[in-house]
Design a protein around this motif. Structure first.
Motif, mmCIF file in Angstrom:
data_model
loop_
_atom_site.group_PDB
_atom_site.id
_atom_site.type_symbol
_atom_site.label_atom_id
_atom_site.label_comp_id
_atom_site.label_asym_id
_atom_site.label_seq_id
_atom_site.Cartn_x
_atom_site.Cartn_y
_atom_site.Cartn_z
ATOM 1 N N MET A 250 0.827 -1.111 0.004
ATOM 2 C CA MET A 250 -0.277 0.128 0.086
ATOM 3 C C MET A 250 1.057 1.287 0.170
ATOM 4 S SD MET A 250 -2.901 1.135 2.259
ATOM 5 C CE MET A 250 -3.874 -0.983 2.651
ATOM 6 N N SER A 251 0.593 1.960 -1.071
ATOM 7 C CA SER A 251 1.402 3.679 -0.774
ATOM 8 C C SER A 251 1.040 4.747 0.286
ATOM 9 C CB SER A 251 1.340 3.866 -2.593
ATOM 10 O OG SER A 251 0.213 4.627 -2.813
ATOM 11 N N SER A 252 1.979 5.362 0.220
ATOM 12 C CA SER A 252 1.376 6.526 1.723
ATOM 13 C C SER A 252 0.104 7.064 1.165
ATOM 14 C CB SER A 252 2.927 7.385 1.105
ATOM 15 O OG SER A 252 2.539 8.265 0.039
ATOM 16 N N ASN A 253 -0.598 7.126 0.171
ATOM 17 C CA ASN A 253 -1.454 7.418 0.082
ATOM 18 C C ASN A 253 -2.610 6.520 0.334
ATOM 19 O OD1 ASN A 253 -1.402 6.398 -2.454
ATOM 20 N ND2 ASN A 253 -2.058 8.062 -3.654
ATOM 21 N N GLN A 254 -2.277 5.633 0.437
ATOM 22 C CA GLN A 254 -3.269 4.777 0.554
ATOM 23 C C GLN A 254 -4.190 4.118 -0.412
ATOM 24 O OE1 GLN A 254 -5.572 6.478 4.102
ATOM 25 N NE2 GLN A 254 -4.755 4.416 5.305
ATOM 26 N N GLU A 255 -3.599 3.912 -1.740
ATOM 27 C CA GLU A 255 -3.517 3.494 -2.936
ATOM 28 C C GLU A 255 -3.539 2.053 -2.609
ATOM 29 O OE1 GLU A 255 -2.696 5.211 -6.265
ATOM 30 O OE2 GLU A 255 -3.740 7.348 -5.524
ATOM 31 N N ILE A 256 -4.236 1.272 -3.167
ATOM 32 C CA ILE A 256 -4.834 -0.220 -2.895
ATOM 33 C C ILE A 256 -4.249 -1.105 -4.276
ATOM 34 C CG2 ILE A 256 -4.857 -2.009 -1.962
ATOM 35 C CD1 ILE A 256 -6.404 -0.727 -0.158
ATOM 36 N N HIS A 257 -3.201 -1.388 -4.931
ATOM 37 C CA HIS A 257 -3.103 -1.990 -5.465
ATOM 38 C C HIS A 257 -2.720 -3.694 -5.220
ATOM 39 C CE1 HIS A 257 -2.378 1.706 -7.858
ATOM 40 N NE2 HIS A 257 -2.117 2.012 -6.491
ATOM 41 N N ALA A 258 -3.255 -4.468 -6.648
ATOM 42 C CA ALA A 258 -3.287 -6.151 -6.198
ATOM 43 C C ALA A 258 -1.028 -6.368 -6.290
ATOM 44 C CB ALA A 258 -3.205 -6.894 -7.394
ATOM 45 N N LYS A 259 -0.814 -7.430 -5.216
ATOM 46 C CA LYS A 259 0.793 -7.833 -4.796
ATOM 47 C C LYS A 259 0.752 -9.225 -4.502
ATOM 48 C CE LYS A 259 4.550 -6.521 -3.228
ATOM 49 N NZ LYS A 259 5.563 -5.852 -1.894
ATOM 50 N N PHE A 260 0.838 -9.872 -5.778
ATOM 51 C CA PHE A 260 1.915 -11.670 -5.852
ATOM 52 C C PHE A 260 2.993 -11.524 -4.283
ATOM 53 C CE2 PHE A 260 3.202 -16.030 -6.609
ATOM 54 C CZ PHE A 260 2.151 -16.604 -6.608
ATOM 55 N N THR A 261 2.312 -12.299 -3.964
ATOM 56 C CA THR A 261 3.489 -12.721 -2.552
ATOM 57 C C THR A 261 3.641 -13.899 -2.938
ATOM 58 O OG1 THR A 261 2.572 -12.714 -0.583
ATOM 59 C CG2 THR A 261 3.582 -10.653 -1.664
ATOM 60 N N GLN A 262 4.811 -14.637 -2.542
ATOM 61 C CA GLN A 262 5.170 -16.620 -2.316
ATOM 62 C C GLN A 262 4.992 -16.892 -1.322
ATOM 63 O OE1 GLN A 262 7.358 -18.382 -4.068
ATOM 64 N NE2 GLN A 262 7.119 -16.516 -5.654
ATOM 65 N N ASP A 263 3.691 -15.835 -0.607
ATOM 66 C CA ASP A 263 2.728 -16.633 0.915
ATOM 67 C C ASP A 263 1.972 -17.707 0.072
ATOM 68 O OD1 ASP A 263 4.930 -16.789 2.274
ATOM 69 O OD2 ASP A 263 3.927 -14.074 3.089
ATOM 70 N N LEU A 264 1.090 -15.818 -0.451
ATOM 71 C CA LEU A 264 -0.182 -16.907 -1.233
ATOM 72 C C LEU A 264 -0.045 -18.462 -1.968
ATOM 73 C CD1 LEU A 264 -1.243 -13.831 -3.483
ATOM 74 C CD2 LEU A 264 -1.598 -14.123 -1.185
ATOM 75 N N LEU A 265 0.878 -19.415 -1.989
ATOM 76 C CA LEU A 265 1.179 -20.624 -2.734
ATOM 77 C C LEU A 265 1.191 -20.798 -1.286
ATOM 78 C CD1 LEU A 265 3.991 -20.101 -5.539
ATOM 79 C CD2 LEU A 265 1.261 -20.162 -6.073
ATOM 80 N N HIS A 266 1.102 -21.315 -0.310
ATOM 81 C CA HIS A 266 1.012 -21.761 0.782
ATOM 82 C C HIS A 266 -0.024 -22.545 0.398
ATOM 83 C CE1 HIS A 266 0.877 -23.425 4.964
ATOM 84 N NE2 HIS A 266 1.593 -22.593 5.124
ATOM 85 N N PRO A 267 0.043 -24.006 1.108
ATOM 86 C CA PRO A 267 -0.585 -25.380 1.146
ATOM 87 C C PRO A 267 -1.646 -25.259 1.575
ATOM 88 C CG PRO A 267 1.742 -25.882 1.686
ATOM 89 C CD PRO A 267 1.736 -25.001 1.347
ATOM 90 N N ARG A 268 -1.700 -24.281 2.392
ATOM 91 C CA ARG A 268 -3.294 -23.999 3.287
ATOM 92 C C ARG A 268 -4.295 -23.327 2.627
ATOM 93 N NH1 ARG A 268 -0.144 -19.478 6.194
ATOM 94 N NH2 ARG A 268 -0.400 -20.869 8.024
ATOM 95 N N TYR A 269 -3.796 -22.282 1.233
ATOM 96 C CA TYR A 269 -5.194 -22.496 0.392
ATOM 97 C C TYR A 269 -4.649 -23.375 -0.933
ATOM 98 C CZ TYR A 269 -2.901 -17.721 3.186
ATOM 99 O OH TYR A 269 -2.740 -16.734 4.558
ATOM 100 N N TRP A 270 -3.935 -23.949 -1.279
ATOM 101 C CA TRP A 270 -4.386 -24.959 -2.446
ATOM 102 C C TRP A 270 -5.495 -25.061 -2.340
ATOM 103 C CZ3 TRP A 270 -0.636 -29.406 -1.885
ATOM 104 C CH2 TRP A 270 1.141 -28.720 -2.153
ATOM 105 N N LEU A 271 -6.920 -25.369 -1.619
ATOM 106 C CA LEU A 271 -7.980 -25.803 -1.882
ATOM 107 C C LEU A 271 -9.025 -23.929 -2.335
ATOM 108 C CD1 LEU A 271 -10.229 -27.742 -1.652
ATOM 109 C CD2 LEU A 271 -10.652 -26.432 0.763
ATOM 110 N N THR A 272 -8.062 -23.296 -1.980
ATOM 111 C CA THR A 272 -8.715 -21.654 -3.472
ATOM 112 C C THR A 272 -8.252 -21.305 -4.398
ATOM 113 O OG1 THR A 272 -9.058 -21.016 -0.890
ATOM 114 C CG2 THR A 272 -8.894 -19.613 -2.849
ATOM 115 N N TRP A 273 -7.193 -21.742 -4.627
ATOM 116 C CA TRP A 273 -6.995 -21.964 -6.054
ATOM 117 C C TRP A 273 -7.633 -22.376 -6.781
ATOM 118 C CZ3 TRP A 273 -4.076 -18.306 -7.705
ATOM 119 C CH2 TRP A 273 -2.707 -17.107 -6.768
ATOM 120 N N LEU A 274 -7.576 -24.059 -6.517
ATOM 121 C CA LEU A 274 -8.604 -24.772 -7.221
ATOM 122 C C LEU A 274 -10.360 -24.640 -7.550
ATOM 123 C CD1 LEU A 274 -8.685 -27.856 -8.189
ATOM 124 C CD2 LEU A 274 -9.721 -28.671 -5.715
ATOM 125 N N GLY A 275 -10.293 -23.729 -6.643
ATOM 126 C CA GLY A 275 -11.742 -22.885 -6.669
ATOM 127 C C GLY A 275 -11.815 -22.572 -7.477
#
Length: 316
Positions: free
Chosen positions: A1-26
């Motif tokens: 998030m930038s200083s003026n609080q604009e939000i953009h999509a940012k991919f991180t390696q944490d999103l590949l954690h096994p706990r999210y595999w079912l979400t990715w499948l859906g």
């Protein structure tokens, strides 16, 4: 998030954690399904909606009660037909969300049409900001994508608790928005409006007693209504322009843009809320079966007044 609080999509390696595999499948399944021909997508969505009606009884009762409260003049048979059609639209909403996030521009344009976008162009010629009233139609996600192809704006959203869903949601919505703001970032909205931007804003739900007042909504005399609209209009002086995304019987999505609302009553909080609710009612009546009736719109009551929902639908 930038200083003026604009939000953009940012991919991180944490999103590949096994706990999210079912979400990715859906998400992957949804991506594949929206590649199908539209008539097939519609039949799947219709079936899913009718199945959901049998599985989520409390939500069905919520929607039925909302329709009874808002349209007491309709017969039980008319309301039940409206309820059934609404669940079909609820099932379609899942796929329409996928269409908004994953369809290429050419396919979106093939299935859509915009009426009245000149109203937005006229306002922006003068450098005035646009408070775009995006009412909670079940087609809203796709409607925003359609209008955003020619009029990209600033989206207002609630972050998803699931970081993968939040990432996909942001990435999808940024196809039609320059950036996103959290729904409580009033300063960011005011700044964007003063800069002549289009800000997507949905004041039609019950957001609780804080920063709300009670005003008529359809046949309900006292409906909790946000005062946020009045704050934004007073401080940023934008044009207020509602729009409605409607799915027609031929599988085409017609986005109708309303002329800028005039004579908004800034001097009185209840009058301002009443004014906005009337405008929202006008838009809902264009396609009432496609509105989000499953939301407990009247859950907040004035002090001392009883709930309008029975005990079996108290949990939202």
């Amino acid at each position: 998030m930038s200083s003026n609080q604009e939000i953009h999509a940012k991919f991180t390696q944490d999103l590949l954690h096994p706990r999210y595999w079912l979400t990715w499948l859906g998400i992957g399944l949804l991506f594949v399904l929206v590649l199908l021909p539209y008539p097939v997508i519609y039949q799947i969505g219709k079936g899913l909606g009718l199945l959901a009606r049998k599985l989520i009884g409390k939500r069905e009762e919520t929607a039925r009660q909302n329709l009874k409260l808002c349209f007491p003049h309709l017969s039980d048979t008319e309301r039940e037909k409206l309820l059934r059609d609404n669940f079909i639209s609820t099932g379609m909403a899942i796929f329409e969300t996928g269409m908004a996030w994953f369809w290429p521009d050419r396919r979106v344009k093939k299935h859509s049409k915009i009426i009245g976008d000149d109203y937005i162009k006229e306002v922006q010629k003068n450098g005035q900001g646009v408070l775009l009233i995006g009412i909670h139609f079940l087609t809203l996600e796709l409607g925003a994508r359609i209008l955003g192809l020619s009029h990209p704006g600033v989206g207002v959203y609630r972050p998803n608790d699931n970081p993968v869903m939040d990432y996909i949601q942001l990435k999808g919505r940024l196809k039609s928005n320059k950036y996103m703001l959290e729904r409580y970032n009033t300063k960011g909205m005011i700044r964007a409006l003063k800069q002549g931007e289009i800000v997507w804003y949905a004041p039609d739900h019950d957001y609780g007693p804080k920063n709300s007042t009670f005003a008529p909504f359809f046949a309900v005399e006292k409906a909790a209504t946000t005062v946020g609209t009045k704050i934004l209009v007073k401080l940023a002086q934008p044009a207020i322009i509602p729009f409605t995304p409607k799915r027609d019987s031929k599988g085409r999505y017609v986005v109708s843009v309303t002329p800028a609302l005039q004579n908004y009553p800034l001097e009185d909080e209840i009058a301002a809320a009443t004014f906005m609710n009337k405008a929202i009612e006008h838009e809902i009546l264009k396609a009432p079966e496609q509105y989000m009736w499953l939301h407990r719109r009247f859950k907040t009551r004035p002090p001392g007044e009883q709930s309008l929902y029975s005990d079996d639908v108290q949990n939202d």
